[in-house]
Every structure is written in structure tokens, then in C-alpha cells.
Design a protein around this motif. Sequence first.
Motif, PDB file in Angstrom:
ATOM      1  N   ALA A  69      21.431 -18.120  17.885  1.00 35.53           N
ATOM      2  CA  ALA A  69      20.163 -18.081  18.620  1.00 35.53           C
ATOM      3  C   ALA A  69      20.017 -19.302  19.514  1.00 35.53           C
ATOM      4  N   ASP A  70      20.458 -20.461  19.013  1.00 35.03           N
ATOM      5  CA  ASP A  70      20.406 -21.679  19.825  1.00 35.03           C
ATOM      6  C   ASP A  70      21.306 -21.565  21.052  1.00 35.03           C
ATOM      7  N   SER A  71      22.471 -20.950  20.880  1.00 32.34           N
ATOM      8  CA  SER A  71      23.390 -20.798  22.019  1.00 32.34           C
ATOM      9  C   SER A  71      22.801 -19.841  23.054  1.00 32.34           C
ATOM     10  N   LEU A  72      22.078 -18.837  22.606  1.00 28.94           N
ATOM     11  CA  LEU A  72      21.419 -17.938  23.547  1.00 28.94           C
ATOM     12  C   LEU A  72      20.293 -18.653  24.273  1.00 28.94           C
ATOM     13  N   GLN A  73      19.600 -19.558  23.565  1.00 27.76           N
ATOM     14  CA  GLN A  73      18.577 -20.368  24.209  1.00 27.76           C
ATOM     15  C   GLN A  73      19.197 -21.235  25.298  1.00 27.76           C
ATOM     16  N   SER A  74      20.366 -21.801  25.003  1.00 24.91           N
ATOM     17  CA  SER A  74      21.071 -22.609  25.995  1.00 24.91           C
ATOM     18  C   SER A  74      21.450 -21.766  27.202  1.00 24.91           C
ATOM     19  N   TYR A  75      21.884 -20.529  26.939  1.00 24.23           N
ATOM     20  CA  TYR A  75      22.215 -19.609  28.037  1.00 24.23           C
ATOM     21  C   TYR A  75      21.002 -19.390  28.924  1.00 24.23           C
ATOM     22  N   LEU A  76      19.842 -19.142  28.307  1.00 23.52           N
ATOM     23  CA  LEU A  76      18.626 -18.925  29.081  1.00 23.52           C
ATOM     24  C   LEU A  76      18.270 -20.156  29.903  1.00 23.52           C
ATOM     25  N   THR A  77      18.414 -21.306  29.309  1.00 28.40           N
ATOM     26  CA  THR A  77      18.043 -22.557  29.972  1.00 28.40           C
ATOM     27  C   THR A  77      18.923 -22.850  31.171  1.00 28.40           C
ATOM     28  N   HIS A  78      20.210 -22.490  31.080  1.00 34.99           N
ATOM     29  CA  HIS A  78      21.150 -22.875  32.124  1.00 34.99           C
ATOM     30  C   HIS A  78      21.291 -21.850  33.230  1.00 34.99           C
ATOM     31  N   VAL A  79      20.545 -20.762  33.185  1.00 32.65           N
ATOM     32  CA  VAL A  79      20.500 -19.867  34.336  1.00 32.65           C
ATOM     33  C   VAL A  79      19.525 -20.494  35.325  1.00 32.65           C
ATOM     34  N   SER A  80      20.067 -21.268  36.270  1.00 32.75           N
ATOM     35  CA  SER A  80      19.245 -22.161  37.078  1.00 32.75           C
ATOM     36  C   SER A  80      18.271 -21.424  37.984  1.00 32.75           C
ATOM     37  N   HIS A  81      18.541 -20.145  38.272  1.00 35.94           N
ATOM     38  CA  HIS A  81      17.650 -19.424  39.172  1.00 35.94           C
ATOM     39  C   HIS A  81      16.534 -18.720  38.432  1.00 35.94           C
ATOM     40  N   ARG A  82      16.579 -18.740  37.099  1.00 38.01           N
ATOM     41  CA  ARG A  82      15.600 -17.984  36.312  1.00 38.01           C
ATOM     42  C   ARG A  82      14.215 -18.634  36.437  1.00 38.01           C
ATOM     43  N   PRO A  83      13.170 -17.833  36.617  1.00 36.52           N
ATOM     44  CA  PRO A  83      11.817 -18.415  36.643  1.00 36.52           C
ATOM     45  C   PRO A  83      11.522 -19.127  35.329  1.00 36.52           C
ATOM     46  N   PRO A  84      10.712 -20.176  35.354  1.00 34.71           N
ATOM     47  CA  PRO A  84      10.383 -20.879  34.112  1.00 34.71           C
ATOM     48  C   PRO A  84       9.758 -19.948  33.086  1.00 34.71           C
ATOM     49  N   VAL A  85      10.116 -20.143  31.851  1.00 35.15           N
ATOM     50  CA  VAL A  85       9.569 -19.304  30.787  1.00 35.15           C
ATOM     51  C   VAL A  85       8.582 -20.068  29.918  1.00 35.15           C
ATOM     52  N   GLY A  86       8.087 -21.165  30.449  1.00 39.23           N
ATOM     53  CA  GLY A  86       7.075 -21.918  29.719  1.00 39.23           C
ATOM     54  C   GLY A  86       7.616 -22.468  28.417  1.00 39.23           C
ATOM     55  N   ASP A  87       6.825 -22.326  27.375  1.00 40.85           N
ATOM     56  CA  ASP A  87       7.213 -22.861  26.071  1.00 40.85           C
ATOM     57  C   ASP A  87       7.914 -21.828  25.197  1.00 40.85           C
ATOM     58  N   ILE A  88       8.236 -20.661  25.780  1.00 38.41           N
ATOM     59  CA  ILE A  88       8.887 -19.626  24.985  1.00 38.41           C
ATOM     60  C   ILE A  88      10.295 -20.081  24.607  1.00 38.41           C
ATOM     61  N   ARG A  89      10.554 -20.124  23.331  1.00 37.15           N
ATOM     62  CA  ARG A  89      11.873 -20.467  22.840  1.00 37.15           C
ATOM     63  C   ARG A  89      12.288 -19.432  21.801  1.00 37.15           C
ATOM     64  N   ILE A  90      13.585 -19.201  21.723  1.00 39.34           N
ATOM     65  CA  ILE A  90      14.086 -18.273  20.731  1.00 39.34           C
ATOM     66  C   ILE A  90      13.935 -18.901  19.357  1.00 39.34           C
ATOM     67  N   ASP A  91      13.264 -18.230  18.481  1.00 40.86           N
ATOM     68  CA  ASP A  91      13.019 -18.710  17.121  1.00 40.86           C
ATOM     69  C   ASP A  91      14.192 -18.280  16.241  1.00 40.86           C
ATOM     70  N   GLY A  92      15.098 -19.213  15.944  1.00 40.42           N
ATOM     71  CA  GLY A  92      16.284 -18.902  15.157  1.00 40.42           C
ATOM     72  C   GLY A  92      15.962 -18.376  13.772  1.00 40.42           C
ATOM     73  N   GLN A  93      14.910 -18.913  13.172  1.00 37.05           N
ATOM     74  CA  GLN A  93      14.513 -18.440  11.848  1.00 37.05           C
ATOM     75  C   GLN A  93      14.068 -16.973  11.912  1.00 37.05           C
ATOM     76  N   GLN A  94      13.318 -16.620  12.945  1.00 37.20           N
ATOM     77  CA  GLN A  94      12.872 -15.236  13.101  1.00 37.20           C
ATOM     78  C   GLN A  94      14.073 -14.323  13.328  1.00 37.20           C
ATOM     79  N   VAL A  95      15.009 -14.770  14.149  1.00 35.88           N
ATOM     80  CA  VAL A  95      16.214 -13.982  14.408  1.00 35.88           C
ATOM     81  C   VAL A  95      16.964 -13.722  13.107  1.00 35.88           C
ATOM     82  N   ALA A  96      17.147 -14.778  12.317  1.00 36.87           N
ATOM     83  CA  ALA A  96      17.855 -14.627  11.042  1.00 36.87           C
ATOM     84  C   ALA A  96      17.100 -13.688  10.110  1.00 36.87           C
TER      85      ALA A  96
END
Length: 564
Positions: free
Chosen positions: A367-394
Motif C-alpha cells: 500500500a505504501d508503494s502504491l502511495q508512492s506511485y500516486l505521489t510521483h505522478v507529477s501531472h496528477r491533480p493534488p489529492v489533498g490529505d487523502i492517503r492510502i491506509d495500509g491497515q485498511q488495505v490489509a
Amino acid sequence: MDGVSVCTVSVRVTNGLITGKVDTFNGTKLNVFLGIPYAKPPVGALRLKKPVPVNRSWTQPLDATQWPKACVHQKIHQNYFNVDMNEDCLYLNIWSPALPNSTETTALKPVMFWIHGGGLMWGSAVEKWYSGHVIAAMGDVVVVTFNYRLSTFGLLYTGAKHSSGAPGNMALWDQALALEWVVDNIANFGGDPTRITVFGESAGAISTSLHVVSPITRHLFQRAIVMSGAFTNAVCNANASERLWYERAVAIGCDVGDKTGKTSYEFTPEMIKCMRGLSADDLLKAKDLTYSPCELDFMIDGHFLPHNPIEMLKSGDHKKDMDLLIGTVVNEGSFLFPIMIDPVQFNKRHPKHMTYAEAREYAIRLADSLQSYLTHVSHRPPVGDIRIDGQQVADIYLNGLSNATKSEVFMQRMGQMYGDFRLGCPNKLFARYIHSGQPNSRVYEYYYSAKFAAGDQLFCADWMGVCHFDDIYIVFGLPFQEYDRYGRPERHISAQMIETFTRFAWTGRPARLSGADWPQYYTIAGNTVIAPYYEFSVEPKVDTNFGLNVKSVECEHLWYQYLN
């Protein structure tokens, strides 16, 4: 096919006469044409450019009896009808049950236009599972398959400043030109140009979804089948695409022409000349076998894709009044792990043992690696404070499991998690927007859960469960071609899926199954989308194989917020 072809058949198109061959499958006669050019060879001055239509005429009949060469790509197997590769590769293949006859009235048949997958890195229409003869014979349709450029050859973008450079999206322009050729010529082969179904899987599905929104192609077909994938909000804008390819060009030694000493991430004429002069092998090295932070390196070019496609979809800027069939398999992600994510833990032949605690830790890290993927798509509009919750994913993906659960089940859940994010949920989200944005569009869905005794397939080991690409063998009728490998249950499912797909091409509705009509998406309470689906399984369900809202927890409550 049933045996060696014994006679030829000819069709005249604008450019001249084309000679194919007559074959049979299960007693059904088929007219087969292999290797018809739909574009000029993309070599020399046309290398790394948009495709150019074939405008010459030929005086002698064009031999279309042999499989063409594949486009240059990173081979991961040798299962090809023609094992050779070449940059001169823009050819298509046609299977037709009946040709027009000047002395008889022959009704034109629906056309099924196949876009192969492979992540825009590998794959070809000449791979052995993509022969269209079984679908054409069993479904009484005209089937078209074709090659399009891959990797650097089909995706390189060198910026808008230099007319001599690569425009990006060449793969999509290849697909568009092949589709235009079909519209213009397929009636000569017995196909109805007003009843074209575009269908594709994986990268072919993502491509198909882009054709639905593109103003260049949305008018060229009537129906679409989107299997295991659709675009997301990660399609590059021009600046991000040029920077990505600039860095790749520098990495392979084309860092020339910039005398300022500063990194502008803009191509120079010298860099473009360097790239155009590289060998095919060196050009392949520019794009390695890892996922780009941009969706398959497609880009918003202002022409094929005028805007971010997810925004076009949400605003209703897409094909209207269309029939859509989508489908996913149980585990869309496991096949990727040995190739490009974790070849040690998820080794195809000898995976490492995984415990419940290890699976939970791995899910959080993933889940953290997917968060990194989201963060590094430089053209993506800001997603505010939305972060992937690894505990929820698990919690979601390990629900119901314990220390007593087998290791392979934990690994399957990791694959399901990744596959839902990258392929499965984008597929379902695309369908929901098509349904919500256009009341006259009909949307249907299937879910594939049939694991067969045929053993390991190309991408899928037994421990992976039912995984990505498993339905391809069934849709293209391999159980009817390899009787020594497949049994009666496989042939039953294959016949069902072929009937489903071809009936959809004929009528815009999938075939009746389990004695019932296939319900389409519908909306209740104003905006709640209900998504009926049919499950293709080895054994019939106790009550019915029809269900509602498959993977709603994973997609609606978890992943959609990051894919919008």
C-alpha cells in the motif's frame, strides 16, 4: 484449423487484389487473409512518426497467405506463428465466414476488431492464442487482428518544439489507422462497417477505453468489450511525458546538444537525431520492463487525447449510445509479481512461504508503494490529505484469513490487491461512468473464476489461482484446438464465452445464460449504480451464476477514491 488449406480466394480493395486462403474449422468454411498492410512501413523517414496510410496500388495480387512479422518488442516467450520481428510490422489479419457474392445476396456480418495486450512492451497479433478462426467460425462473425508499434517505437515523445521528433501515442494512432482501414474496406471481406465491436484485454483494454473517449476514433465503432483494465487518472500530460522520455534518452547515451549545462528536460535536435539513429535493440533499452508512473506511457497530446481522459469521461465527453461489455478475472495482479515486483517472494515456480503476519506486513508495504506511485505522478491533480491506509488495505484483503491459512492464499490476496488497484477497479469504474453518463448506453459485466486442470499457463502459475490472461485462452477457443490439453469443462466454458462475445457483437446484448437474460447496469435512488454480472465458473452455482456488485468493497469503498 481442420487441415491444410487447399485453395485460395481473392478480394479486391482500392489498392488492388488481395489473395488469401480458404480453411475450415469444425466443418465451417473460412476465408483467411494474413498480413494485409494497413500503413506504410514505419521505417526510414517514417520511423517514430504517426502512421501513414498505404496510398500505392499494386499491379500483382498481394499474397496474404502467410503470417506477418511481429513488431519489435521484448520477447518473453516463443509462442508465435511467425517468430521474426521487424519494424516493418503494421499488418492486419482477417477471418471471414462468407465473402460478398455478385450473384447472391450475402448479408454482411458483424466485425470483431481485436487489440492485443502486453503492457505496450510485448505482444503481437501473431501470438499463437490470437488466431481468430474459432471465434469467426463458432460465432459467424468477421474477426480482425493487427499489429501496432510497442515500447519506444510506439510511445516516444520528444516534445512539441521539433517537427522532426516523435509525437507520442504512435501506438494509438496505429490502432486508429487500422480501425479506419477496416471501416473503409471490411465490406469487401463480408464484414459490416456499421457493426464493429472493438475488444481488447489488459493494455488492449486500456487502449479500447481510450478509443471510447478519443474524438479521433469514437465514431468508428459501435460496441466495445473491455477485458481486465481501463485507463485511470494517470495518463501523462505533455510536459511529464517529455521529461520521462528525456531521462530515458540520457540513460541510453543520447544526452547531446544541450550546451547550457542546465537540465531543462527538453529534447534538443541533436538528441532527436541520436534517438532516431539508434538500432532497434538500443531503442528497446530506453523503456525497461517496469511500469511507468504514467499510464503505459500514453499521453495527453491535444489531438488523440485532447484532455485528461478521466475528466473527459466524467464530463460526458465520450462516445454516446454505445453497448459495453466489461470483464475481470479473480486475480488480476499475481502474474505481475514474478515479472516486475518481487521475483524472489513470488517466484513463479518456487515462491517463498508466507505467514499471516508476513502477509499483513507485506500488504501494508505494498500500500505504501502504491502511495508512492500516486505521489510521483507529477501531472496528477493534488489529492489533498487523502492517503492510502495500509491497515485498511490489509484488513480488507486478509479478511477471514488466519495463521492456519495456506501460504499460497496469502500470496493470491497480495496479487488481488495490486490487480484490483491497477486493472480490475479501473475496469469497473470506466463502466460506471459510461452507464451514468449516458442513459442510452447498455453496460454488461462478467467475472471469470474458472480454474482449469490444464496446468501452468504462460503467465499464471498454479499457486496464483485464476489470474490475468486466463480468460484469453478460453475466449479464443484454445480448448477446441488443443484437445490433448483441455477437457470437456474447458470446452463448455469456451463455447459459452464465445457465444457471449459474438452474440454481443451481433445484437449489443450478451447471450442468454443459465436460462436467463443478462441484466444490464441500472441505477436506483437517483445515483446508486447496481452492477449485475455473470460469473464464468467451472461448476454452476447452487442458485445462479448471476450476481450483483462483485468486488464492491474493494473498488467502491477503497480504490475508486484514488482512481478518480
